[in-house]
Scaffold this motif. Structure first.
Motif, PDB file in Angstrom:
ATOM      1  N   SER A 125       0.824  -1.197   0.000  1.00 19.53           N
ATOM      2  CA  SER A 125       0.000   0.000   0.000  1.00 19.53           C
ATOM      3  C   SER A 125       0.864   1.256   0.000  1.00 19.53           C
ATOM      4  O   SER A 125       0.384   2.329  -0.339  1.00 19.53           O
ATOM      5  N   THR A 126       2.117   1.122   0.400  1.00 17.36           N
ATOM      6  CA  THR A 126       3.017   2.278   0.329  1.00 17.36           C
ATOM      7  C   THR A 126       3.311   2.628  -1.122  1.00 17.36           C
ATOM      8  O   THR A 126       3.387   3.803  -1.497  1.00 17.36           O
ATOM      9  N   SER A 181       2.547  -5.747   0.844  1.00 18.54           N
ATOM     10  CA  SER A 181       3.659  -6.332   0.101  1.00 18.54           C
ATOM     11  C   SER A 181       3.596  -7.853   0.095  1.00 18.54           C
ATOM     12  O   SER A 181       3.732  -8.497  -0.943  1.00 18.54           O
ATOM     13  N   SER A 198       7.251  -2.840  -0.452  1.00 13.41           N
ATOM     14  CA  SER A 198       7.995  -1.808   0.256  1.00 13.41           C
ATOM     15  C   SER A 198       9.205  -2.416   0.968  1.00 13.41           C
ATOM     16  O   SER A 198       9.760  -1.823   1.875  1.00 13.41           O
ATOM     17  N   HIS A 220       1.501  -3.942   8.739  1.00 12.22           N
ATOM     18  CA  HIS A 220       2.131  -3.012   7.802  1.00 12.22           C
ATOM     19  C   HIS A 220       3.626  -3.238   7.671  1.00 12.22           C
ATOM     20  O   HIS A 220       4.316  -3.463   8.668  1.00 12.22           O
ATOM     21  N   GLY A 221       4.095  -3.115   6.445  1.00 12.71           N
ATOM     22  CA  GLY A 221       5.530  -3.178   6.205  1.00 12.71           C
ATOM     23  C   GLY A 221       6.259  -2.056   6.920  1.00 12.71           C
ATOM     24  O   GLY A 221       7.390  -2.221   7.389  1.00 12.71           O
ATOM     25  N   THR A 222       5.582  -0.926   7.041  1.00  9.49           N
ATOM     26  CA  THR A 222       6.197   0.219   7.710  1.00  9.49           C
ATOM     27  C   THR A 222       6.609  -0.129   9.140  1.00  9.49           C
ATOM     28  O   THR A 222       7.602   0.369   9.653  1.00  9.49           O
TER      29      THR A 222
END
Ligand SMILES: Nc1ncnc2c1ncn2[C@@H]1O[C@H](COP(=O)(O)OP(=O)(O)OP(=O)(O)O)[C@@H](O)[C@H]1O
Ligand SMILES: Nc1ncnc2c1ncn2[C@@H]1O[C@H](COP(=O)(O)OP(=O)(O)OP(=O)(O)O)[C@@H](O)[C@H]1O
Ligand SMILES: [Mg+2]
Ligand SMILES: [Mg+2]
Ligand SMILES: O=P([O-])([O-])[O-]
Lengths: 402, 267, 447, 320, 267
Positions: free
Chosen positions: D10-11, D39, D61, D151-153
């Protein structure tokens, strides 16, 4: 032939079959239709059904076997359409040939329709089966990677990247039950009272407006409710209830999510209950009113008990939606997995974590993702229990009128 | 009960108060004018019979007397109906209180889908007439006995009222109505589904009730009207054609319509 | 033994005076009634508040600021070769066209004598929508004769400028906003005062496909509306008959035994299955097994059908149960078959419940996002699906998906659009349910 | 199938949509269909196999793992081209009306760690206010909204902020001395669960809304998201560096990550325009400085030319 | 109609075929044994009356004859019932066809919540008895006339059947049942809510039907039974106590229970 043309051909043949069948039945008895066992229309219907159903079945089966993408060029697909058309023609012929005055066309039609009804019920069963199957295999892989007892009885939910996660579902289960409970606490009384008011007190005009208006609540996308919870209700509850009571200062809380979800669920309880309450025969109301009971006593003592199965169904539907809801919980209740009795604290639910883990950024074969399936399965089993209970209650307290 | 002569009864009639005073009563169902200018005085401690051909408005009038017509959206009521001198259609009147005083047995038996016991106990419960469980049991038994149903159902008080036979349901509804001891009891063909013996028992009950209450009964049986009532009203096409003492109606009707209705009777 | 039935008649009391017991019961009655009214009012108030929020945030999505300025289609920019060969001209990317627009805007500023301090090139470029250059390029490629001419060109302003005209961005906010500046604000106001920039109804919002994150002003609901329409068509055509048929079998024909109990419980249980699980099922069954394409309304429609079925079945069954047996008896008694009894008498009487289930089910189906996530419908799709049946297999978006997407995007202009989309969705829902609501009113009766 | 299908991070999603839209604007190919989903989910779909039913490009990401690549190969996806098209900065920002913050990774770790070492003992983090962590910081309650574990973040946050802060403050060494290396690594990245570090399962818009509704709130955002919402957010410099496209590109700003997309070269020729799209995505006019991606907040890759060449040459993963 | 003497009728009786042959019929409602060992031959072209105290099982037996008991979940039926020599409980028998031949008027009037016209037209429609609209109109009018309802409702055929008075509903149900011309007509107290004149008209109808069909009628009125029926069956507590020609039952009952029931009658 494109699927559409095939479909049109089949339906056309069926329509033709109806006309021919009818005509033939009438002709056989020289217009005196009383000599027929079944009315001419039934003969027509039977021919139509014979012409339409087998080829449609063939198309569906063929579609399941091979891709149904239009324009698909592989051999079987190309043969399917002509075969279906031929089958329709054959059905038409057979149907017409079978017509005779004594032929029990109505019974035959009804048997076919009965089979179709059963087929439709089977779709629900097939769905259940499909869901269980699609959950079971991945759940099995999960339990190979993660001990089941830690999953079922663990009180800590802390998924991590790259292993070392604690995936105990109890906090999620607790959150699910807590939030659903609050939501029903809001939705059931409001919905039930709204239904009662609409069916027993309101004028036809009020009812004609109020019922669809309340139903709009069910149509508002949950994201709107979520944002409403997050931006408006959450801070309100925090500032006016939680903080003055000294019960924490979390903007997201079980109470917020429950309250907002409750609002969303009102129409599920109100509209359905209203229909059912409306279906209770007037003579029962008259009976109670004639004994000098007030309208509210009539409703509480006579109407509601008689409408109970429907009302339980409505509440169950609302509970189901509460359990299955994601967005409102995400935005309203936060994402904290914990067990606490304080309704002003953030918690989360099984469904939210199913969505989260499934759409998240984890490796697909890691326990962090696979746990979603196990959670789904657990939820399935849990709600099954709930439904058995509801069935039992309905059976036990049902008051069948007349 | 049937030993009392007609003469004895009509003498008593004169001394009684007026319970219901109805003037100029009109009922419309939507456009249909179902009752026209009905004026009648219903006496206390008297059994009044309403007779008339089917569809003439007997049930409609009966339902006016305890405002059950309120529940029919299409029905409009006009005119004046006084119970003990008070207008029952006065906006200040609470129909609930009215109906507690004016009980009703409907034409179609409508038992609640509850147990037989609960059906009968319902009225006493909501009106708080039986404070203890024992009282309630007593009231239920007494009412069922008076409605000649006790022997049929005493072993199955817990079964649902809808599983009874047609005549049993009718008696159940009678038991339910008398369990609240109303001052006026309106009975719409209470014996239509009953065999002669049960009919006799219900008539006995009506006679007994007359000692203290006012009873209005709709019936298609002239014999029954003659047997149990002291006053009879004859309705025809929405009009009250004649209202007089039962004896007079049956022996010397004034209106030719009354006469032809009565003499047209069979058996 | 005290026997109330035996005691003397209760003392005669005036009807106009209520006794204590009646007063108490009447108070209870009033309370009960008040609860009912309060419940309705609460629900209506909640609806009003939600509607107010949605309209407050979303109404402005239907309005869009546009600028009308003369643009010179400079040949050296769009056709450096100078041979008007469309193939050659097509090699010039949209980015180059923004030079034409920048020049045009600069000229317009000069022409109308607007003095704005601190205006940078970025403010100029960022004034107009990125969609404008794409549209211009398409127009030029379609009609190469435009090259070298000056044309009066109407185009959207960027979302920031649009927001300034709508008052969502004030001068103070512009100062803090990294994506705009005070100078751009002043320019926007000056151009508005001169009538160069004007707000008008935004048809594009309803008809255009989605726009990327950098073009919120160009984003529309066209593809989503079509996609939702196709899916609802499928849901209606499948879920209603299947749901009603299944209910009829279960309620009217099925033998009452363990097996049907199991089926009954199962169906109720399906209602509690989180919608995303239906997505898992759809992915496995329709995409991986049957081989239907991803992101296609057909798959979405089928998944939503399965999801909607329990709602319709539960309400239909409840309604069928509520029809008094005497009506069935009456029909059977004149020699109607069970099938005829059901279809001629019971079902029409149960119709309000059926329609309620349909209304609720469709509302849910129309607003659902989660299951669509797994079957690829939560996607950025800018090509309209074609007409059915082929269109059912084309990639499409859906209204709730569009709303969900937009609420996640960074540019605040998307939030306005999301709220606007909710208005459209509600209108869609209402239009869809109007028939059902009307029909239900017709079928409603007491007996 | 004539539309390219893209799914994943989504990034990366906004950049992919911008590129897809520009691609449709400038070529005759149909606009690619771009999905989010994360991802991991994207790569999973990507590696499911070849053929029209599978997606053509996976956004990510983070780099594809060896396991994932092996999975791809096992499913017949032999030729995967890795394209790194830029960088993304991760920033800390608080409400626009709140006090200014100048943070360091140590501060953040000390404020958010589940456990810290006090007097040689592991104890639950006692810090309640930022001032408890570092007296130069405002005396404001700690309330940080961190992307959830989906989230990958979050992974980047754990690695580049928590672990880095843990190292820098020496906590890691102390933890390692107590319980060993492995436990220390886990402890360094574990966030407190007493409500001061709040997981956000939604996206940045949710984080923003939470910061808006909580005066003490501070959130973790992507750089581009922050840049679009500077009217509501105030960014905190990390280790004295203010996050900007420039400071991330130069590597000065510590918290950043590369962004990728993976192209299924097996689909070249099968799906019209696939290769063209891959190339178009990384041309200077799109992914370079001044291009629409950079305008939106992408930190352009300084070695973009090499990337372009690799795509043109169809340089597949695992080939070298 | 009532001019025919009892003697004339009983003579004809002997020549008639057996329509229904019932042996050993048992019905249970759950645990309750409601009908015990009932054996009876119902003749063609004959009116058979079922009498007996309320709750004795008359309706239950009637519902057995066209398998309406199938709809009651709790009811179980045993024994043998042959219609024209064919076992109606044979699994191959289509109850629908049976019910088309054996029509029924229920004890409680149950009109469809549809228009009066549609109520009556329903049977002919589903059985295809009236191919054209005009035919259908004719059938509806004829049935309503025979059920003595036409004059009451001819101006309001479009109104819903549930808005009729109790007696009108009862006649509507009769009209509905005869509109399909069944071979056997089962009537459960068809005149209970009717005035004497309407009752006479219905009795006339029954007499007329007897020319071609077999009619079974449940009644609580001995007079009615005596008037219209040729055979009478007396039920008591679930037993068929006595079944004989109506004359015999009323003049020389064999069973003391029959006698006491008949003599216990009033009026
Ligand atoms: N659905 C039912 N469930 C249980 N018991 C029933 C049911 N229907 C009837 N009964 C019982 O069976 C017995 C016979 O009932 P039935 O209706 O046949 O009586 P009946 O002779 O028609 O009486 P009536 O003259 O009052 O109509 C009664 O005792 C009644 O209570
Ligand atoms: N709810 C209603 N809506 C419309 N018309 C009605 C309604 N109820 C009764 N009527 C009509 O009003 C007239 C009087 O009806 P009512 O029920 O009072 O008759 P009744 O004298 O009780 O007849 P019965 O002896 O048949 O019960 C009838 O013509 C009837 O059709
Ligand atoms: Mg009446
Ligand atoms: Mg009976
Ligand atoms: O969607 P992600 O960028 O967090 O993988």
């Amino acid at each position: 032939m494109s699927p559409l043309t095939t479909l049109i051909i089949i339906l056309g043949l069926a329509g033709l079959g109806y006309l021919l069948g009818r005509r033939r039945a009438v002709a056989l008895v020289a217009g005196d239709t009383r000599q027929l066992h079944s009315r001419p229309a039934y003969h027509g219907w039977l021919v139509a059904l014979l012409a339409a159903l087998p080829p449609l079945g063939l198309l569906v089966l063929g579609g399941l076997a091979g891709p149904l993408i239009p324009g698909a060029t592989h051999g079987a697909g190309a043969l399917l359409a002509p075969a279906a058309a031929l089958l329709a023609l054959a059905g038409l012929g057979v149907g017409l040939a079978r017509i005779s005055p004594g032929f029990r066309a109505r019974n035959a039609v009804e048997r076919v329709i009965g089979l179709l009804l059963i087929l439709c019920s089977l779709i629900a069963i097939a769905t259940t089966l499909g869901i269980v199957l699609s959950l079971v295999f991945e759940s099995a892989s999960f339990f190979r990677l993660y001990p089941w007892h830690e999953f079922l009885f663990g009180t800590e939910w802390t998924p991590r990247f790259g292993g070392g996660s604690k995936l105990g579902m109890l906090p999620l289960l607790w959150g699910t039950l807590y939030i659903s409970f609050i939501a029903l606490l809001v939705a059931v009384p409001i919905g039930l009272f709204a239904a009662i008011y609409m069916s027993e007190y309101a004028s036809r005009r009020v009812r004609a407006v109020a019922k669809p208006a309340i139903e709009v609540l069910a149509g508002i996308p949950t994201i709107v409710y979520g944002l409403f919870a997050l931006v408006t209700v959450g801070p309100l509850i925090r500032d006016w209830l939680a903080q003055p009571l000294g019960l924490g200062d979390s903007g997201a809380s079980v109470a917020t999510a429950g309250l907002v979800m409750g609002i969303m669920l009102i129409p599920f309880v109100s509209s359905l209950s209203d229909d059912i309450i409306n279906a209770v025969p007037q003579s029962l109301r008259d009976g109670a009113l004639g004994l000098g009971s007030t309208p509210s006593e009539t409703i509480r003592h006579v109407v509601i008990p008689a409408a109970l199965p429907g009302i339980v169904g409505a509440v169950l539907l609302a509970a189901s939606r509460a359990i299955g809801e994601t967005m409102i919980v995400v935005l309203g209740a936060g994402a904290m997995a914990r067990i606490s009795g304080n309704p002003f604290e953030a918690m989360t639910t099984i469904t939210v974590k199913i969505v989260g883990q499934l759409t998240g950024d984890n490796d697909f074969n890691s326990p962090e993702t696979l746990v979603a399936f196990a959670l789904g399965l657990t939820l399935f089993v849990m709600t099954l229990g709930l439904n058995v209970l509801a069935l039992y209650i309905v059976r036990k307290y049902r008051e069948q009128y007349e | 009960m049937n030993q009392m002569t007609q003469a004895e009864r009509s003498v008593q009639t004169e001394t009684r108060d007026v319970k219901f005073e109805c003037r100029d009563v009109q009922v419309w169902y939507g456009e249909k004018h179902a009752l026209k200018d009905v004026g009648v005085d219903i006496l206390d401690k008297t059994v009044t019979a309403f007779i008339g051909p089917s569809g003439c408005g007997k049930s409609t009038f009966l339902r006016c007397l305890n405002r059950m017509n309120d529940t029919i959206a299409a029905a409009r009521v006009g005119g004046q109906m006084l119970l003990d001198g008070e207008d029952i259609y006065d906006p200040r009147v609470d129909p609930v209180q009215l109906r507690a005083r004016v009980g009703m047995v409907f034409q179609k038996p409508n038992p609640f889908p509850k147990s037989i016991y609960d059906n009968v106990a319902y009225g006493p419960r909501i009106h708080g007439l039986a404070p203890t469980r024992a009282d309630l049991d007593a009231v239920v038994e007494k009412s069922l006995r008076r409605a000649a149903l006790w022997d049929d159902v005493k072993d199955r008080l817990g079964e649902t009222g809808t599983s009874l036979s047609g005549g049993q349901q009718q008696r159940l509804c009678i038991a339910r109505a008398i369990a609240t001891s109303p001052e006026v009891l309106l009975m719409d063909e209470p014996c239509s589904a009953l065999d002669p013996i049960a009919t006799a028992q219900i008539e006995e009950l009506i006679d007994e009730l007359r000692d203290r209450y006012s009873v209005v009964i709709v019936t298609h049986s002239m014999q029954q009207a003659a047997r149990v009532s002291q006053k009879t009203a004859f309705f025809h096409l929405g009009h009250l054609v004649e209202y007089a003492s039962t004896d007079d109606i049956f022996t010397s009707p004034k209106d030719p319509r009354t006469e032809s209705y009565i003499t047209g009777r069979i058996g | 033994m005290s026997d109330p039935a035996q005691t003397a008649p209760r003392p005669r009391r005036s009807l106009l005076q209520t006794d204590a017991g009646t007063r108490r019961r009447n108070a209870a009655e009033r309370r009960f009634r008040t609860y009912g009214a309060a419940a309705i009012l609460t629900a209506m108030a909640a609806l009003a508040v939600l509607m107010f929020t949605v309209f407050r945030d979303g109404a402005s999505a239907f309005v869009q600021a546009r600028a009308t300025i003369p643009v010179v289609i400079a040949a050296d920019v769009v056709d450096p070769q100078g041979n008007r060969d469309p193939a050659e001209m097509a090699k010039i990317l949209t980015m180059s066209y923004s030079r034409l627009l920048d020049q045009a805007l600069t000229r317009e500023i000069a022409r109308s004598g607007i003095q704005v301090g601190g205006l940078t090139q970025r403010d100029i470029t960022g004034f107009l929508s990125a969609q404008a250059r794409a549209d211009l390029r398409r127009a030029v490629l379609a009609d190469p004769s435009l090259v070298g001419q000056e044309i009066e060109w109407r185009m959207m302003t960027s979302s920031r400028v649009d927001a300034m005209l709508k008052g969502r961005i004030t001068r103070e906010m512009a100062a803090r906003d990294a994506r705009t500046s005070v100078a751009q604000y002043d320019l926007a106001m000056a151009l508005r005062d001169r009538g160069v920039v004007r707000a008008g109804f935004n048809w594009r919002f309803i008809t255009a496909p989605d726009g990327s994150d950098s073009r919120p002003e160009a984003a529309g609901l066209g593809v989503a509306i079509l996609g939702s329409f196709y899916m609802m068509l499928i849901v209606l055509v499948l879920a209603l008959p299947i749901g009603v048929a299944a209910s009829i079998w279960l309620e009217e024909f099925a033998p009452k035994n363990r097996l049907t109990d199991v089926i009954e419980v199962n169906i109720s249980n399906l209602a509690a299955v989180p919608s995303i699980v239906f997505g898992i099922l759809g992915l496995a069954a329709f995409i991986n097994f049957v081989g239907l394409p991803r992101s296609a309304p057909i798959v979405g429609g089928l998944v939503l059908t399965l999801m909607t079925l329990p709602t319709i079945i539960i309400s239909t069954r409840a309604a069928l149960k509520a029809v008094p047996p005497s009506i069935r008896d009456a029909a059977l008694g004149v020699g109607a078959s069970r099938m005829q009894t059901v279809f001629h008498h019971v079902l029409p009487l149960a119709m309000p419940g059926v329609l309620t289930g349909t209304i609720l089910g469709l509302a849910q189906a129309l607003g659902e996002t989660a299951p669509l996530m797994l079957i690829g419908m939560v996607a950025f799709v800018t090509t309209y699906p074609s007409a059915p049946p082929q269109g059912l297999f084309d990639p499409a978006s859906a209204l709730p998906v569009q709303i969900y997407n937009w609420t996640q995007r960074a540019d605040p202009a998307f939030f306005e659009r999301a709220s606007g989309a909710i208005i459209v969705l509600l209108a869609f829902l209402l239009a869809m349910n109007l028939i059902a609501i009307w029909l239900r009113r017709k079928f409603e009766r007491r007996w | 199938r004539n539309q390219i299908q893209v799914a994943g991070s989504s990034t990366v999603l906004p950049y992919a949509t911008i590129a897809a839209e520009a691609f449709a604007d400038n070529t005759d190919f149909a606009a690619p269909v771009v999905e989010g989903g994360g991802s991991g989910a994207g790569i999973k779909q990507f590696c499911a196999g070849v053929g029209p039913r599978t997606i053509d490009i996976a956004n990510s990401s983070r780099p594809m793992t060896q396991a994932e690549l092996a999975d791809c190969h096992a499913n017949g996806v032999a030729r995967v081209i890795e394209v790194r098209f830029g960088y993304d900065g991760i920033v800390f920002a608080s409400g626009i009306n709140g006090p200014d913050f100048a943070l360091s990774t140590q501060d953040i770790h000390a404020a958010l760690a589940a456990e810290v070492v006090v007097d040689g003992r592991r104890t639950p983090n006692p810090a309640r206010r930022w001032a408890d962590v570092n007296p130069t910081l405002p005396a404001q309650e700690i309330a940080v909204f961190v992307p959830g574990t989906k989230h990958g973040t979050r992974e980047v946050f754990e690695e580049k902020v928590m672990a880095a802060g843990c190292d820098a403050s020496g906590t890691r060494a102390e933890l390692a001395a107590l319980d060993g290396d492995k436990a220390a690594r886990a402890a360094c990245t574990a966030l407190r669960s007493d409500g001061r570090a709040v997981d956000i399962d939604g996206d940045y818009t949710e984080t923003l809304a939470r910061v808006d509704s909580n005066p003490n709130g501070m959130g973790v955002f992507g750089l581009s998201f922050y840049e679009n919402n500077t009217t509501r957010l105030k960014v905190a410099p990390i280790d004295g560096v203010v996050p900007t496209v420039a400071s991330v590109a130069s590597g000065e700003y510590p918290v950043s990550r590369p962004l990728f997309f993976y192209v299924k070269a097996d689909h070249f020729g099968l799906v019209p325009g696939l290769k063209e799209f891959a190339e178009f995505f990384v041309v200077d006019a799109i992914a370079g400085p001044g291009g629409p991606l950079a305008d939106y907040g992408l930190v352009p890759d300084p070695q973009l030319a090499a990337v372009q060449a690799a795509v043109a040459a169809e340089h597949v993963m695992g080939a070298d």
